[in-house]
Design an enzyme around this catalytic site. Structure first.
Site, PDB file in Angstrom:
ATOM      1  N   GLU A 105       0.825  -1.602  -0.013  1.00  0.00           N
ATOM      2  CA  GLU A 105      -0.227   0.194   0.418  1.00  0.00           C
ATOM      3  C   GLU A 105       0.764   1.332   0.029  1.00  0.00           C
ATOM      4  O   GLU A 105       1.991   1.436   0.849  1.00  0.00           O
ATOM      5  CB  GLU A 105      -0.872  -0.294   1.128  1.00  0.00           C
ATOM      6  N   ILE A 107       0.392   4.157   1.331  1.00  0.00           N
ATOM      7  CA  ILE A 107       0.100   5.732   2.022  1.00  0.00           C
ATOM      8  C   ILE A 107      -0.806   5.337   2.481  1.00  0.00           C
ATOM      9  O   ILE A 107      -1.937   4.949   3.357  1.00  0.00           O
ATOM     10  CB  ILE A 107      -0.212   6.826   2.451  1.00  0.00           C
ATOM     11  N   ASP A 109      -2.933   6.464   6.295  1.00  0.00           N
ATOM     12  CA  ASP A 109      -3.282   7.737   6.405  1.00  0.00           C
ATOM     13  C   ASP A 109      -4.383   7.261   8.189  1.00  0.00           C
ATOM     14  O   ASP A 109      -4.504   7.669   8.867  1.00  0.00           O
ATOM     15  CB  ASP A 109      -4.764   8.351   5.588  1.00  0.00           C
ATOM     16  N   GLY A 111      -6.547   5.005   8.351  1.00  0.00           N
ATOM     17  CA  GLY A 111      -6.642   3.177   8.562  1.00  0.00           C
ATOM     18  C   GLY A 111      -7.885   2.662   8.415  1.00  0.00           C
ATOM     19  O   GLY A 111      -7.431   1.325   7.618  1.00  0.00           O
ATOM     20  N   THR A 113      -8.443   2.292   5.451  1.00  0.00           N
ATOM     21  CA  THR A 113      -8.839   1.494   4.206  1.00  0.00           C
ATOM     22  C   THR A 113      -7.591  -0.041   4.713  1.00  0.00           C
ATOM     23  O   THR A 113      -8.118  -1.224   4.063  1.00  0.00           O
ATOM     24  CB  THR A 113      -7.263   1.890   2.796  1.00  0.00           C
ATOM     25  N   LYS A 137       0.893   8.570   8.116  1.00  0.00           N
ATOM     26  CA  LYS A 137       0.256   9.791   8.595  1.00  0.00           C
ATOM     27  C   LYS A 137      -0.035   9.760  10.355  1.00  0.00           C
ATOM     28  O   LYS A 137      -1.058   9.429  10.170  1.00  0.00           O
ATOM     29  CB  LYS A 137      -0.453  10.596   8.441  1.00  0.00           C
TER      30      LYS A 137
HETATM   31  P1  5GP Z   1      -7.068   5.500   5.093  1.00  0.00           P
HETATM   32  O1  5GP Z   1      -7.800   4.816   4.484  1.00  0.00           O
HETATM   33  O2  5GP Z   1      -5.993   5.417   5.630  1.00  0.00           O
HETATM   34  O3  5GP Z   1      -7.256   7.232   5.747  1.00  0.00           O
HETATM   35  O4  5GP Z   1      -6.559   6.121   3.506  1.00  0.00           O
HETATM   36  C1  5GP Z   1      -5.496   5.551   3.218  1.00  0.00           C
HETATM   37  C2  5GP Z   1      -5.974   6.036   1.335  1.00  0.00           C
HETATM   38  O5  5GP Z   1      -5.846   7.650   1.363  1.00  0.00           O
HETATM   39  C3  5GP Z   1      -4.320   5.627   0.541  1.00  0.00           C
HETATM   40  O6  5GP Z   1      -4.190   4.586  -0.070  1.00  0.00           O
HETATM   41  C4  5GP Z   1      -4.421   7.163  -0.147  1.00  0.00           C
HETATM   42  O7  5GP Z   1      -5.423   6.077  -1.660  1.00  0.00           O
HETATM   43  C5  5GP Z   1      -4.905   7.879   0.019  1.00  0.00           C
HETATM   44  N1  5GP Z   1      -3.808   8.991   0.932  1.00  0.00           N
HETATM   45  C6  5GP Z   1      -4.246   9.089   2.116  1.00  0.00           C
HETATM   46  N2  5GP Z   1      -3.254  10.269   2.713  1.00  0.00           N
HETATM   47  C7  5GP Z   1      -2.824  10.963   0.957  1.00  0.00           C
HETATM   48  C8  5GP Z   1      -1.944  11.669   1.028  1.00  0.00           C
HETATM   49  O8  5GP Z   1      -1.135  12.411   1.165  1.00  0.00           O
HETATM   50  N3  5GP Z   1      -1.545  11.753  -1.448  1.00  0.00           N
HETATM   51  C9  5GP Z   1      -2.280  10.790  -1.838  1.00  0.00           C
HETATM   52  N4  5GP Z   1      -2.114  10.754  -2.499  1.00  0.00           N
HETATM   53  N5  5GP Z   1      -3.294  10.124  -1.161  1.00  0.00           N
HETATM   54  C10 5GP Z   1      -3.248   9.776  -0.307  1.00  0.00           C
HETATM   55 MG    MG Z   2      -4.247   3.884  -1.579  1.00  0.00          MG
END
Ligand code: 5GP
Ligand code: MG
Length: 186
Positions: A105, A107, A109, A111, A113, A137
């Site tokens: 994966e 990133i 963020d 969590g 996903t 992050k």
């Molecule tokens: P989560 O479900 O952890 O909030 O988000 C994960 C997904 O959010 C990542 O796979 C990515 O697609 C998107 N994402 C979160 N932060 C960023 C960022 O700073 N830049 C980009 N391009 N995508 C991000």
């Molecule tokens: Mg992604």
């Protein structure tokens, strides 16, 4: 040497050398951990689209045989950030049951996903399930999810490049850069 940055880019967070060095370290660690594995048993699953460059570089640095596959998930377009709702757009082609699965994966963020991926793949009887994530992050986390191989922790800024986009732009920048806040904050 100065590089000409696109207008929307604020600053470079991780340059090409830094990324390459860390991806090599991650590949070495993974190769050691999966030593002796058979090609048939080891499946890398890249999460499209953001992980496609990381996946390409990481997989080419692995010194153990493995197969590659991909899944595609929905993005924040339908308020997934607020609700934690994640939707699958495309599933893997390979059968996961009985295989050692490594999710790749871009990133981490909130969590949500990765948590969704653990639940989906966890239910498919893999021999083992681990994750390799390039960026995290920590300040943004809403739920706790374990990561086995992490590249870098970064601050709470929107990053692009090395596969990561903003509105499907900037994916092919060779470095990882922070966008100017006014570009992503409306
Ligand atoms: P989560 O479900 O952890 O909030 O988000 C994960 C997904 O959010 C990542 O796979 C990515 O697609 C998107 N994402 C979160 N932060 C960023 C960022 O700073 N830049 C980009 N391009 N995508 C991000
Ligand atoms: Mg992604």
């Amino acid at each position: 040497m100065d590089i000409l940055l696109p207008n929307s880019v604020d600053y470079v967070l991780l340059d090409e050398d830094k990324i390459e060095h860390r991806v090599c370290e991650m590949a070495a660690q993974i190769s050691a951990d999966y030593e002796g594995i058979r090609n048939e048993d080891f499946l890398l699953v890249g999460v499209l689209k953001g992980s496609f460059i990381f996946m390409a570089d990481l997989s080419r640095r692995l010194m153990v045989p493995h197969r590659v596959d991909f899944i595609a998930l929905s993005s924040y377009a339908d308020k997934a950030e607020a609700t934690g709702a994640v939707r699958m757009i495309m599933d893997t082609r390979a059968d996961v049951a009985g295989r050692h699965v490594l999710i790749v994966e871009d990133i981490l963020d909130t969590g949500y996903t990765l948590d969704y991926l653990y639940r989906i793949f966890g239910a498919r009887q893999p021999a083992s399930l681990r994750t390799a994530v390039l960026l995290s992050k920590p300040e943004r986390r809403k739920i706790t999810v374990p990561v086995d191989y992490l590249g870098f922790e970064i601050p709470d800024v929107w990053v692009v490049g090395y596969g990561l986009d903003f509105a499907d732009r900037f994916r092919t920048l060779p470095y990882i850069a922070a966008l100017k806040p006014h570009v992503y904050q409306k």
